[in-house]
Design a protein around this motif. Structure first.
Motif, PDB file in Angstrom:
ATOM      1  N   GLU A   8      25.868  93.245  22.003  1.00 38.51           N
ATOM      2  CA  GLU A   8      26.616  92.035  21.684  1.00 38.51           C
ATOM      3  C   GLU A   8      27.507  92.251  20.462  1.00 38.51           C
ATOM      4  O   GLU A   8      28.644  91.773  20.419  1.00 38.51           O
ATOM      5  CB  GLU A   8      25.664  90.857  21.435  1.00 38.51           C
ATOM      6  N   LEU A   9      27.001  92.996  19.490  1.00 38.98           N
ATOM      7  CA  LEU A   9      27.791  93.295  18.306  1.00 38.98           C
ATOM      8  C   LEU A   9      29.027  94.107  18.670  1.00 38.98           C
ATOM      9  O   LEU A   9      30.116  93.866  18.143  1.00 38.98           O
ATOM     10  CB  LEU A   9      26.945  94.036  17.272  1.00 38.98           C
ATOM     11  N   GLU A  10      28.879  95.049  19.588  1.00 39.34           N
ATOM     12  CA  GLU A  10      30.031  95.831  20.057  1.00 39.34           C
ATOM     13  C   GLU A  10      31.083  94.917  20.676  1.00 39.34           C
ATOM     14  O   GLU A  10      32.286  95.116  20.476  1.00 39.34           O
ATOM     15  CB  GLU A  10      29.585  96.880  21.066  1.00 39.34           C
ATOM     16  N   VAL A  11      30.628  93.911  21.411  1.00 37.90           N
ATOM     17  CA  VAL A  11      31.559  92.957  22.028  1.00 37.90           C
ATOM     18  C   VAL A  11      32.274  92.144  20.941  1.00 37.90           C
ATOM     19  O   VAL A  11      33.497  91.981  20.977  1.00 37.90           O
ATOM     20  CB  VAL A  11      30.831  92.028  23.026  1.00 37.90           C
ATOM     21  N   VAL A  12      31.521  91.655  19.960  1.00 33.62           N
ATOM     22  CA  VAL A  12      32.122  90.875  18.870  1.00 33.62           C
ATOM     23  C   VAL A  12      33.154  91.716  18.116  1.00 33.62           C
ATOM     24  O   VAL A  12      34.241  91.227  17.781  1.00 33.62           O
ATOM     25  CB  VAL A  12      31.032  90.341  17.916  1.00 33.62           C
ATOM     26  N   LEU A  13      32.835  92.973  17.883  1.00 37.90           N
ATOM     27  CA  LEU A  13      33.785  93.853  17.202  1.00 37.90           C
ATOM     28  C   LEU A  13      35.053  94.053  18.022  1.00 37.90           C
ATOM     29  O   LEU A  13      36.154  94.089  17.472  1.00 37.90           O
ATOM     30  CB  LEU A  13      33.126  95.199  16.878  1.00 37.90           C
ATOM     31  N   ALA A  14      34.905  94.162  19.330  1.00 37.33           N
ATOM     32  CA  ALA A  14      36.076  94.289  20.199  1.00 37.33           C
ATOM     33  C   ALA A  14      36.924  93.021  20.162  1.00 37.33           C
ATOM     34  O   ALA A  14      38.154  93.086  20.135  1.00 37.33           O
ATOM     35  CB  ALA A  14      35.652  94.609  21.634  1.00 37.33           C
ATOM     36  N   ARG A  19      41.615  90.680  18.682  1.00 34.08           N
ATOM     37  CA  ARG A  19      42.014  89.327  18.299  1.00 34.08           C
ATOM     38  C   ARG A  19      42.024  88.353  19.470  1.00 34.08           C
ATOM     39  O   ARG A  19      42.907  87.509  19.592  1.00 34.08           O
ATOM     40  CB  ARG A  19      43.369  89.326  17.609  1.00 34.08           C
ATOM     41  N   GLY A  20      41.042  88.508  20.332  1.00 34.25           N
ATOM     42  CA  GLY A  20      40.922  87.578  21.443  1.00 34.25           C
ATOM     43  C   GLY A  20      39.912  88.020  22.472  1.00 34.25           C
ATOM     44  O   GLY A  20      39.610  89.212  22.607  1.00 34.25           O
ATOM     45  N   PHE A  21      39.393  87.030  23.189  1.00 32.60           N
ATOM     46  CA  PHE A  21      38.382  87.303  24.211  1.00 32.60           C
ATOM     47  C   PHE A  21      38.974  88.018  25.421  1.00 32.60           C
ATOM     48  O   PHE A  21      38.345  88.917  25.976  1.00 32.60           O
ATOM     49  CB  PHE A  21      37.739  85.988  24.660  1.00 32.60           C
ATOM     50  N   VAL A  26      39.341  92.985  28.685  1.00 33.95           N
ATOM     51  CA  VAL A  26      40.090  94.053  29.359  1.00 33.95           C
ATOM     52  C   VAL A  26      39.658  95.415  28.813  1.00 33.95           C
ATOM     53  O   VAL A  26      39.380  96.341  29.579  1.00 33.95           O
ATOM     54  CB  VAL A  26      41.608  93.843  29.198  1.00 33.95           C
ATOM     55  N   GLU A  27      39.591  95.519  27.476  1.00 34.09           N
ATOM     56  CA  GLU A  27      39.201  96.786  26.852  1.00 34.09           C
ATOM     57  C   GLU A  27      37.798  97.218  27.272  1.00 34.09           C
ATOM     58  O   GLU A  27      37.557  98.394  27.537  1.00 34.09           O
ATOM     59  CB  GLU A  27      39.244  96.661  25.331  1.00 34.09           C
ATOM     60  N   LEU A  28      36.881  96.264  27.334  1.00 35.75           N
ATOM     61  CA  LEU A  28      35.488  96.569  27.652  1.00 35.75           C
ATOM     62  C   LEU A  28      35.190  96.571  29.147  1.00 35.75           C
ATOM     63  O   LEU A  28      34.054  96.838  29.548  1.00 35.75           O
ATOM     64  CB  LEU A  28      34.574  95.552  26.951  1.00 35.75           C
ATOM     65  N   GLU A  29      36.204  96.231  29.939  1.00 33.66           N
ATOM     66  CA  GLU A  29      36.056  96.135  31.393  1.00 33.66           C
ATOM     67  C   GLU A  29      34.947  95.152  31.756  1.00 33.66           C
ATOM     68  O   GLU A  29      34.057  95.439  32.552  1.00 33.66           O
ATOM     69  CB  GLU A  29      35.823  97.513  32.009  1.00 33.66           C
ATOM     70  N   MET A  30      35.024  93.982  31.114  1.00 36.51           N
ATOM     71  CA  MET A  30      34.075  92.887  31.347  1.00 36.51           C
ATOM     72  C   MET A  30      34.881  91.643  31.697  1.00 36.51           C
ATOM     73  O   MET A  30      36.068  91.577  31.421  1.00 36.51           O
ATOM     74  CB  MET A  30      33.277  92.581  30.069  1.00 36.51           C
ATOM     75  N   SER A  31      34.206  90.657  32.260  1.00 36.99           N
ATOM     76  CA  SER A  31      34.858  89.372  32.468  1.00 36.99           C
ATOM     77  C   SER A  31      34.901  88.624  31.142  1.00 36.99           C
ATOM     78  O   SER A  31      34.112  88.908  30.229  1.00 36.99           O
ATOM     79  CB  SER A  31      34.091  88.537  33.502  1.00 36.99           C
ATOM     80  N   THR A  32      35.818  87.681  31.024  1.00 42.09           N
ATOM     81  CA  THR A  32      35.864  86.881  29.801  1.00 42.09           C
ATOM     82  C   THR A  32      34.592  86.048  29.661  1.00 42.09           C
ATOM     83  O   THR A  32      34.140  85.793  28.545  1.00 42.09           O
ATOM     84  CB  THR A  32      37.108  85.969  29.762  1.00 42.09           C
ATOM     85  N   THR A  33      33.999  85.661  30.777  1.00 43.91           N
ATOM     86  CA  THR A  33      32.732  84.929  30.735  1.00 43.91           C
ATOM     87  C   THR A  33      31.636  85.794  30.131  1.00 43.91           C
ATOM     88  O   THR A  33      30.837  85.317  29.317  1.00 43.91           O
ATOM     89  CB  THR A  33      32.339  84.461  32.150  1.00 43.91           C
ATOM     90  N   ALA A  34      31.589  87.069  30.507  1.00 50.78           N
ATOM     91  CA  ALA A  34      30.579  87.980  29.951  1.00 50.78           C
ATOM     92  C   ALA A  34      30.800  88.200  28.463  1.00 50.78           C
ATOM     93  O   ALA A  34      29.834  88.270  27.687  1.00 50.78           O
ATOM     94  CB  ALA A  34      30.604  89.311  30.694  1.00 50.78           C
ATOM     95  N   VAL A  35      32.061  88.292  28.046  1.00 49.91           N
ATOM     96  CA  VAL A  35      32.369  88.438  26.623  1.00 49.91           C
ATOM     97  C   VAL A  35      31.906  87.199  25.872  1.00 49.91           C
ATOM     98  O   VAL A  35      31.234  87.291  24.843  1.00 49.91           O
ATOM     99  CB  VAL A  35      33.874  88.694  26.398  1.00 49.91           C
TER     100      VAL A  35
END
Length: 60
Positions: A8-14, A19-21, A26-35
């Motif tokens: 989760e910390l890695e996601v917050v750092l991304a 500067r946005g969800f 996109v960078e993490l190849e996740m959905s915005t809901t997962a972020v």
């Protein structure tokens, strides 16, 4: 996600870096809901008193 909150910390750092969800997703190849869920989960497990959203003073 791991109980430790590291993922989760890695996601917050991304989110902060991008500067946005949406850009973080996109960078993490996740959905915005997962972020959003990862950020919310970290917010729930964050040590009380250290969260930027916490207006309470530390008692230690």
């Amino acid at each position: 996600m791991r109980k430790s909150g590291l993922a989760e910390l890695e996601v917050v750092l991304a989110v902060a870096r991008k500067r946005g969800f949406v850009a973080a997703a996109v960078e993490l190849e996740m959905s915005t809901t997962a972020v959003s869920s990862a950020v919310a989960k970290l917010d729930r497990v964050w040590v009380p008193g250290f969260s930027p959203r916490d207006t309470q003073r530390l008692t230690h």
